[in-house]
Every structure is written in C-alpha cells, then in structure tokens.
Design a protein around this motif. Structure first.
Motif, PDB file in Angstrom:
ATOM      1  N   SER A 131       0.913  -1.246   0.090  1.00 21.42           N
ATOM      2  CA  SER A 131      -0.042   0.003  -0.010  1.00 21.42           C
ATOM      3  C   SER A 131       0.885   1.321   0.087  1.00 21.42           C
ATOM      4  CB  SER A 131      -0.829  -0.038   1.118  1.00 21.42           C
ATOM      5  OG  SER A 131      -0.074   0.021   2.397  1.00 21.42           O
ATOM      6  N   ARG A 132       2.294   0.998   0.255  1.00 26.72           N
ATOM      7  CA  ARG A 132       2.861   2.051   0.201  1.00 26.72           C
ATOM      8  C   ARG A 132       4.232   2.000  -0.553  1.00 26.72           C
ATOM      9  NH1 ARG A 132       5.275   2.901   5.799  1.00 26.72           N
ATOM     10  NH2 ARG A 132       4.952   0.784   6.112  1.00 26.72           N
ATOM     11  N   THR A 133       4.734   3.130  -1.095  1.00 28.26           N
ATOM     12  CA  THR A 133       6.226   3.032  -1.850  1.00 28.26           C
ATOM     13  C   THR A 133       7.003   4.043  -1.684  1.00 28.26           C
ATOM     14  OG1 THR A 133       4.694   2.502  -3.686  1.00 28.26           O
ATOM     15  CG2 THR A 133       6.727   3.039  -4.286  1.00 28.26           C
ATOM     16  N   ARG A 134       8.202   3.834  -1.733  1.00 34.76           N
ATOM     17  CA  ARG A 134       9.646   4.672  -1.383  1.00 34.76           C
ATOM     18  C   ARG A 134      10.430   4.546  -2.753  1.00 34.76           C
ATOM     19  NH1 ARG A 134      10.909   1.585   4.073  1.00 34.76           N
ATOM     20  NH2 ARG A 134       9.051   2.184   5.126  1.00 34.76           N
ATOM     21  N   ALA A 135      10.976   5.819  -2.996  1.00 39.04           N
ATOM     22  CA  ALA A 135      11.636   5.659  -4.378  1.00 39.04           C
ATOM     23  C   ALA A 135      13.104   6.063  -3.953  1.00 39.04           C
ATOM     24  CB  ALA A 135      11.129   7.185  -4.996  1.00 39.04           C
ATOM     25  N   PHE A 136      13.792   5.315  -4.702  1.00 37.48           N
ATOM     26  CA  PHE A 136      15.310   5.570  -4.748  1.00 37.48           C
ATOM     27  C   PHE A 136      15.551   5.766  -6.358  1.00 37.48           C
ATOM     28  CE2 PHE A 136      19.440   2.914  -5.277  1.00 37.48           C
ATOM     29  CZ  PHE A 136      20.210   3.954  -4.700  1.00 37.48           C
ATOM     30  N   VAL A 137      16.428   6.835  -6.285  1.00 42.33           N
ATOM     31  CA  VAL A 137      16.903   7.298  -7.521  1.00 42.33           C
ATOM     32  C   VAL A 137      18.501   7.375  -7.432  1.00 42.33           C
ATOM     33  CG1 VAL A 137      17.045   9.292  -9.286  1.00 42.33           C
ATOM     34  CG2 VAL A 137      14.941   9.087  -7.475  1.00 42.33           C
TER      35      VAL A 137
ATOM     36  N   ARG B 162      13.299  -9.077  -0.048  1.00 42.05           N
ATOM     37  CA  ARG B 162      11.758  -8.371  -0.512  1.00 42.05           C
ATOM     38  C   ARG B 162      11.860  -6.968   0.531  1.00 42.05           C
ATOM     39  NH1 ARG B 162       6.723 -10.202  -2.559  1.00 42.05           N
ATOM     40  NH2 ARG B 162       5.071  -8.772  -1.960  1.00 42.05           N
ATOM     41  N   PRO B 163      11.726  -5.791  -0.280  1.00 46.94           N
ATOM     42  CA  PRO B 163      11.549  -4.552   0.511  1.00 46.94           C
ATOM     43  C   PRO B 163      10.369  -4.470   1.489  1.00 46.94           C
ATOM     44  CG  PRO B 163      11.224  -4.099  -1.553  1.00 46.94           C
ATOM     45  CD  PRO B 163      11.330  -5.563  -1.650  1.00 46.94           C
ATOM     46  N   ALA B 164      10.467  -3.839   2.829  1.00 47.63           N
ATOM     47  CA  ALA B 164       9.143  -3.526   3.650  1.00 47.63           C
ATOM     48  C   ALA B 164       8.047  -3.172   2.897  1.00 47.63           C
ATOM     49  CB  ALA B 164       9.521  -2.977   4.816  1.00 47.63           C
TER      50      ALA B 164
ATOM     51  N   HIS C 153      13.030  14.949   7.150  1.00 46.97           N
ATOM     52  CA  HIS C 153      14.411  14.908   6.369  1.00 46.97           C
ATOM     53  C   HIS C 153      15.326  14.533   7.138  1.00 46.97           C
ATOM     54  CE1 HIS C 153      11.766  17.674   3.922  1.00 46.97           C
ATOM     55  NE2 HIS C 153      12.496  17.206   2.968  1.00 46.97           N
ATOM     56  N   ASP C 154      15.394  14.905   8.604  1.00 41.25           N
ATOM     57  CA  ASP C 154      16.126  14.568   9.750  1.00 41.25           C
ATOM     58  C   ASP C 154      16.249  12.840   9.776  1.00 41.25           C
ATOM     59  OD1 ASP C 154      16.585  16.974  10.106  1.00 41.25           O
ATOM     60  OD2 ASP C 154      16.188  16.820  12.375  1.00 41.25           O
ATOM     61  N   ALA C 155      15.086  12.320   9.741  1.00 40.44           N
ATOM     62  CA  ALA C 155      14.937  10.823   9.937  1.00 40.44           C
ATOM     63  C   ALA C 155      15.425  10.066   8.659  1.00 40.44           C
ATOM     64  CB  ALA C 155      13.600  10.424   9.939  1.00 40.44           C
ATOM     65  N   LEU C 156      15.315  10.652   7.489  1.00 35.19           N
ATOM     66  CA  LEU C 156      15.641   9.963   6.114  1.00 35.19           C
ATOM     67  C   LEU C 156      17.144   9.759   6.110  1.00 35.19           C
ATOM     68  CD1 LEU C 156      13.335  11.344   3.357  1.00 35.19           C
ATOM     69  CD2 LEU C 156      13.581   9.029   4.020  1.00 35.19           C
ATOM     70  N   VAL C 157      17.640  11.131   6.511  1.00 34.51           N
ATOM     71  CA  VAL C 157      19.038  11.365   6.091  1.00 34.51           C
ATOM     72  C   VAL C 157      19.946  10.429   7.508  1.00 34.51           C
ATOM     73  CG1 VAL C 157      21.292  13.021   6.610  1.00 34.51           C
ATOM     74  CG2 VAL C 157      19.246  13.448   5.089  1.00 34.51           C
TER      75      VAL C 157
ATOM     76  N   GLU D 122      24.453  -0.513   2.701  1.00 36.31           N
ATOM     77  CA  GLU D 122      24.207  -0.772   4.084  1.00 36.31           C
ATOM     78  C   GLU D 122      22.937   0.221   4.208  1.00 36.31           C
ATOM     79  OE1 GLU D 122      27.997  -2.351   6.482  1.00 36.31           O
ATOM     80  OE2 GLU D 122      27.284  -0.440   6.643  1.00 36.31           O
ATOM     81  N   GLY D 123      22.847   1.502   3.755  1.00 34.79           N
ATOM     82  CA  GLY D 123      22.036   2.299   4.037  1.00 34.79           C
ATOM     83  C   GLY D 123      20.838   2.261   2.988  1.00 34.79           C
ATOM     84  N   LEU D 124      20.865   1.700   1.930  1.00 32.98           N
ATOM     85  CA  LEU D 124      19.910   1.204   0.970  1.00 32.98           C
ATOM     86  C   LEU D 124      19.168   0.212   1.771  1.00 32.98           C
ATOM     87  CD1 LEU D 124      18.583   1.967  -1.603  1.00 32.98           C
ATOM     88  CD2 LEU D 124      19.831  -0.035  -2.643  1.00 32.98           C
ATOM     89  N   GLU D 125      19.700  -0.843   2.317  1.00 33.86           N
ATOM     90  CA  GLU D 125      19.193  -2.028   3.056  1.00 33.86           C
ATOM     91  C   GLU D 125      18.198  -1.339   4.193  1.00 33.86           C
ATOM     92  OE1 GLU D 125      22.815  -5.250   2.641  1.00 33.86           O
ATOM     93  OE2 GLU D 125      22.068  -4.732   4.623  1.00 33.86           O
ATOM     94  N   ARG D 126      18.951  -0.401   4.961  1.00 33.95           N
ATOM     95  CA  ARG D 126      18.037   0.269   6.176  1.00 33.95           C
ATOM     96  C   ARG D 126      16.816   0.926   5.409  1.00 33.95           C
ATOM     97  NH1 ARG D 126      23.280   1.005   8.407  1.00 33.95           N
ATOM     98  NH2 ARG D 126      23.818   2.952   7.288  1.00 33.95           N
ATOM     99  N   TYR D 127      16.857   1.592   4.258  1.00 31.64           N
ATOM    100  CA  TYR D 127      16.013   2.406   3.675  1.00 31.64           C
ATOM    101  C   TYR D 127      14.809   1.475   3.065  1.00 31.64           C
ATOM    102  CZ  TYR D 127      13.944   5.640   0.334  1.00 31.64           C
ATOM    103  OH  TYR D 127      12.857   6.482  -0.163  1.00 31.64           O
TER     104      TYR D 127
END
Ligand SMILES: [Zn+2]
Length: 344
Positions: A40-46, A69-71, A155-159, A205-210
């Motif tokens: 039901s939700r999507t995150r984008a990675f560019v 599989r991503p969350a 933004h703080d949380a994402l970074v 590692e960051g992409l895995e967390r994301y």
C-alpha cells in the motif's frame, strides 16, 4: 517517446554478475519496481543521475542479488546508464554533448536530458512515494553527507539512515531534490567519494535500512544528533580563468590549488590555511553568491602575497581536485566554521 525501460521484480539470476553487467542488462535509463511486504506504500530510490557516481548502482545491484523483499514497494530509477557504460566505465558524469541531468529538473524540458528528467518526475508522480532518496558520490574523496532544501523531522529521519551530517541548501539549480520536494520528503545522499570502497559499503548498508525499515518517516520529533550546515555558498571559477592543481604556483594558470585540497573536506579550515596560489583581483577570478544573491567572494577567499587563503575560518565541502569539474561546476561549498550561514 519513452526513454525509461520499466522492469518489475527482476530475478537475481537475470541482472548480471557485477554492476557493469547489471547496467548492460538495463541497456539505458531504467525504472525497477519491487513489490514490498506492504504493497500500500512506496518509497523511491533514484541514482546514477551522474554516470561517474557508481555507489547507488552498486547498492541496488547488491540488493537485487540478495533476493530480499523490501518492507514496502520500492521504485528505483537508474538514470545515466549510457554515460556510465561509456568507456572508461563510470568516468563520465554525462556524455560530452549532454547537459548535467541533475540541473534539468525544471522547464524547459526540450532536449534529451530535459525529456529524461521530465519522465523521471512523471514516474515519481505516478507512484506517489512516501519518500525519495537520490544517491550520489562526491567526485573527491571525503565523508558522507545529506542535502535537503529545508529541515524538518522527516528529512532528519531519512538522512540519519545514511549519515549524521546534513546540509540545508536551496540553490535553485534545477536539481531533482528541489523539485520533487514540493510533493514528497526528498533528500540527496552523497555517500562519499566515487572511488572509495567505504562509500559503496555505506550505500549498500544505507539502502538496506531504507528498504527494510517498516517506517522511515518520523512519527514524532527526535534528536538524531545531526551536524547541520546551513546555506553553503559555492565558490565558482569565472569563465576563462585557468585552474590547475599542483605543489607550486603554475605560471600558465591564474589559479593553482594544492593537490591535497580535498583532504580539507568537512574539517574546519582556519583562515591561515594556504589553499594554493592565485594572481589578480579575487572578483575577476571567482564568483560566489550568498543566499540573498549578493557577491560573497571576499567572505570566502583572500589573496596575500599571491597565496590563496580562506577569508575567515570556514568549513569546506564538495572540494574536488578535478579541474574540469571545478571549472564547470564549482571549486567547493563553504559555510562559516560554526556551520552558520555566511551573509555579505
Ligand atoms: Zn552527483
């Protein structure tokens, strides 16, 4: 004409054995859609807006190889595949005849790079992601940092999934971050130098967390302990001014910078630190505009006995020792040593 190839849930056996083969499989700009546990939700990675910045493509390749599989759904855009694959691999920011793709995310979209940028924005609109991470490398060696146009808890949380250093900057360059920001929390993450293994590790590692975190946005105000750098000023070289990097002043160039200048990235640079050599009037050699659009060259650098120094104690970053990039983009970004905005 559609430029971006769409691929859904690619098998780990169909993406090549290394990142170069992976990009060859893609063949050009691509959008890889991954179904998540929560659809039901999507995150984008560019990533790969710049063809000479491999960490994001390496991280995505590693993720796909892992077969996990991503969350939530992930929409992954890999942009400058052709520039990246042009020999020597990962050496072209863009092709010689092209504009810098990360300056094309605003109208007019009337050339090939503009059309690609417009299509990337369309893909994001279509998927309406809860967050956008745009991953880059710096051309010089140096630590990781995030960039966003304004600061809030999202933004703080994402970074903080990637790094503890955040630059707040809105230079209006036509970067993806500036445009996408109007619709979704968007951060640029510079994971470190494009040739540094530790940058590739952080990216992976960051992409895995994301991808794996059930939530990446902050439910409440949290102190992530981020180091903040506000409204940096770009020091640019004026057109026609010669630049080189050398141990001693070059007679053939108006500006010579120390070859090890990239080691100053993110440290405090006291005003008595020699940056190199320069001859002539600083305003003839350089341009720099503060957040109010006023000339700030004399706040950044000074020339004494033909040596170039900071005009005050500064923090410098995005320092490159590549003369072509420094001449066409900028020499470095600067804030006052305490991280605050410099105003003329
Ligand atoms: Zn970049």
């Amino acid at each position: 004409m559609r430029r971006v190839r769409f691929i859904r849930n690619p098998l780990s056996t169909h993406i090549g054995h290394n990142v170069e083969e992976f990009l060859q499989e893609l063949g050009g700009p691509a959008c890889i859609f991954l179904d998540g546990d929560d659809t039901s939700r999507t995150r984008a990675f560019v990533t790969l807006l710049h063809g000479n910045e491999p960490s994001g493509a390496i991280a995505l390749f590693q993720w796909l190889k892992s077969g996990r599989r991503p969350a939530v759904n992930a929409v992954c855009i890999v942009a400058s595949v052709t520039a990246a694959l042009t020999s020597p691999v990962f050496s072209h920011r863009m092709l010689p005849e092209d504009r810098d793709l990360n300056r094309c995310f605003r109208p007019p979209f009337d050339d090939a790079q503009g059309a690609l940028a417009e299509e990337i924005l369309e893909i994001l609109r279509l998927h309406h992601p809860e967050a956008v991470v745009d991953m880059h490398n710096t051309s010089g060696s140096g630590p990781a940092f995030g960039v966003c146009t304004h600061m809030d808890r999202q933004h703080d949380a994402l970074v903080s999934l990637f790094t503890q250093r955040l630059i707040i900057s809105n230079l209006g360059l036509g970067a993806l971050m500036e445009i996408s920001e109007h619709s979704y929390p968007t951060v640029t993450v510079e994971v470190g130098g494009r040739l540094d293994d530790e940058a590739h590790v952080l990216a992976t590692e960051g992409l895995e967390r994301y991808f794996l975190a059930p939530t990446v946005l902050a439910q409440r105000e949290t102190d992530w302990g981020l180091e903040l750098l506000r409204d940096p000023i770009r020091l640019e070289l004026n057109e026609g001014v010669g630049l080189t990097y050398a141990e001693r002043p070059s007679g053939a160039h108006a500006v010579t910078l120390r070859p090890d200048i990239e080691h100053l990235n993110f440290g405090v640079v006291p005003r008595d630190t020699a940056l190199g050599w320069a001859t002539g009037d600083i305003r003839r050699l350089f341009s720099a505009l503060d957040a109010g659009g006023r000339c700030a060259v004399s706040k950044l650098v000074r020339i004494e006995n033909e040596e170039l120094y900071p005009a005050m104690d500064l923090k410098l970053f995005m320092i490159t020792n590549n003369a072509a990039i420094a001449s066409t983009d900028c020499l470095f970004y600067a804030v006052a040593a305490d991280g605050s905005t410099i105003l003329s």
